[in-house]
Design an enzyme around this catalytic site. Structure first.
Site, PDB file in Angstrom:
ATOM      1  CB  SER A 196      61.302   3.762  -8.283  1.00 13.29           C
ATOM      2  OG  SER A 196      62.466   2.967  -8.227  1.00 13.29           O
ATOM      3  CE  LYS A 244      64.615  -2.800  -8.342  1.00 16.27           C
ATOM      4  NZ  LYS A 244      63.583  -2.924  -7.293  1.00 16.27           N
ATOM      5  CB  ALA A 268      60.947  -9.786  -0.983  1.00 20.48           C
ATOM      6  N   GLY A 306      64.600  -7.216  -3.525  1.00 25.05           N
ATOM      7  CA  GLY A 306      65.893  -7.107  -2.839  1.00 25.05           C
ATOM      8  C   GLY A 306      66.869  -6.177  -3.525  1.00 25.05           C
ATOM      9  CB  CYS A 331      63.471  -0.802  -0.096  1.00 28.99           C
ATOM     10  SG  CYS A 331      63.264  -2.567  -0.433  1.00 28.99           S
TER      11      CYS A 331
HETATM   12  O1  RRO Z   1      63.814  -4.007  -4.865  1.00 29.55           O
HETATM   13  C1  RRO Z   1      62.897  -4.168  -4.041  1.00 29.55           C
HETATM   14  O2  RRO Z   1      62.697  -5.247  -3.472  1.00 29.55           O
HETATM   15  C2  RRO Z   1      62.013  -3.060  -3.645  1.00 29.55           C
HETATM   16  C3  RRO Z   1      62.416  -1.754  -3.504  1.00 29.55           C
HETATM   17 BR1  RRO Z   1      64.119  -1.177  -3.973  1.00 29.55          BR
HETATM   18  C4  RRO Z   1      61.516  -0.797  -2.998  1.00 29.55           C
HETATM   19  O3  RRO Z   1      61.813   0.397  -2.824  1.00 29.55           O
HETATM   20  N1  RRO Z   1      60.283  -1.210  -2.660  1.00 29.55           N
HETATM   21  C5  RRO Z   1      59.873  -2.489  -2.816  1.00 29.55           C
HETATM   22  O4  RRO Z   1      58.722  -2.829  -2.492  1.00 29.55           O
HETATM   23  N2  RRO Z   1      60.754  -3.408  -3.322  1.00 29.55           N
END
Ligand code: RRO
Length: 300
Positions: free
Chosen positions: A17, A41, A66, A68, A125
């Site tokens: 993901s 994602k 990051a 987010g 995350c």
């Molecule tokens: O979107 C992100 O910043 C993010 C997610 Br959802 C995640 O699960 N892990 C990550 O390192 N970044």
């Protein structure tokens, strides 16, 4: 072929993901490049712009991000899953997030119509206040969210765990107690980088999550511990960029291996790793991929 939580994968590699998983077309492209499965994602209950840039930087040892949780929400994403599914037999897994059990159920139910092969719950995350690891470090939250989604859907539920805890086994057990069909380990490790000329943290969010080769030994240890502690399958992710890495992850206990950061090198990585595993099995005289899953626990 390998079967994980009742789903057949033509090989044990999957797109992790967060990479190339924001559109049906990009998921399809990775499926066409030989991945055994693809994970979207993470999708949430409301549209989210994500953190300010810079949101991803390359370091010598990997990547810091990051992002987010940027996503258009489940309402706008079900068509992307449908598009991916219509073009391939490769299982499409929907990664979802929320701030509580109701959010997770809302998103899972909202995407159920697009018929993902499984849901992967992102409780890991490392830089999303109110989401991800904020709830994924709490065993009660992990168990109740997992149970709520398991009740609401009729496909397998995987739970993606954070390594940013003292004892990942306790979180894995909470997911298992909630009814999870598998756990996925690991999400990124909390980290940051500072520009020494200005003194400013480089990422827009100041800190983020580390991925890439540097995290592989951490992922291997987490997978190893979870394999020993749990009765459900463990899917390994973190720093895999070669077939040797994938074999190592499987020997630690992974039933399948997700690949994220290394896609940056080449989209051919899935077929390269899948054929590397296959040749290794033949060379060593193993009859199936299952022979190496958890092998490091059996040797004396
Ligand atoms: O979107 C992100 O910043 C993010 C997610 Br959802 C995640 O699960 N892990 C990550 O390192 N970044």
């Amino acid at each position: 072929m390998v079967t994980i939580t009742g789903i057949n994968f033509k090989n044990p590699t999957m797109l992790a993901s967060g990479i190339m998983g924001t559109t049906g077309a990009s998921l399809l492209r990775i499926a066409e490049c030989g991945a055994g499965g693809v994970v979207t994602k993470s999708i949430g209950p409301e549209p989210k712009a994500g953190h300010p840039n810079p949101s991803m930087i390359k370091l010598e040892c990997g990547f810091l991000n990051a992002m987010g949780l940027p996503n258009p929400s489940y309402n706008e994403f079900d068509n992307e899953i449908k598009l991916a599914r219509s073009g391939t037999d490769v299982p499409v897994i929907a990664s979802i997030f929320g701030g509580n059990a109701e959010d997770f159920v809302k998103v899972a139910e909202g995407l159920a119509d697009s018929e993902p092969a499984a849901f992967e719950l992102n409780v890991s995350c490392p830089h999303a206040e109110g989401y991800g690891a904020t709830i994924g470090t709490d065993t009660c939250m992990v168990e109740s969210i997992t149970a709520a989604v398991c009740d609401a859907v009729d496909v397998p539920v995987w739970v993606k765990l954070t390594p940013n805890v003292t004892d990942i086994k306790a979180i894995g057990k909470a997911a298992q107690d909630g009814g999870a069909d598998a756990v996925v380990a690991i999400n990124t490790l909390r980290g940051m980088a500072i520009d020494i000329n200005s003194g400013y943290p480089i990422l827009g969010n100041r800190f983020g999550g580390l991925s890439g080769s540097a995290v592989k030994p951490v992922a291997i240890k987490c997978v190893y511990d979870l394999y020993e502690a749990l009765a459900i399958p463990v899917i390994g992710v973190g720093g895999v960029s070669t077939w040797e890495d994938a074999v190592e992850m499987m020997m630690a206990g992974a039933s399948g291996v997700q690949i994220g950061s290394a896609v940056h090198e080449s989209v051919d990585i899935f077929s390269d790793i899948a054929s590397g595993i296959e040749l290794f099995l033949q060379d060593k005289g193993y009859s199936a991929v299952e022979d190496i899953i958890g092998l490091s626990h059996k040797v004396i």
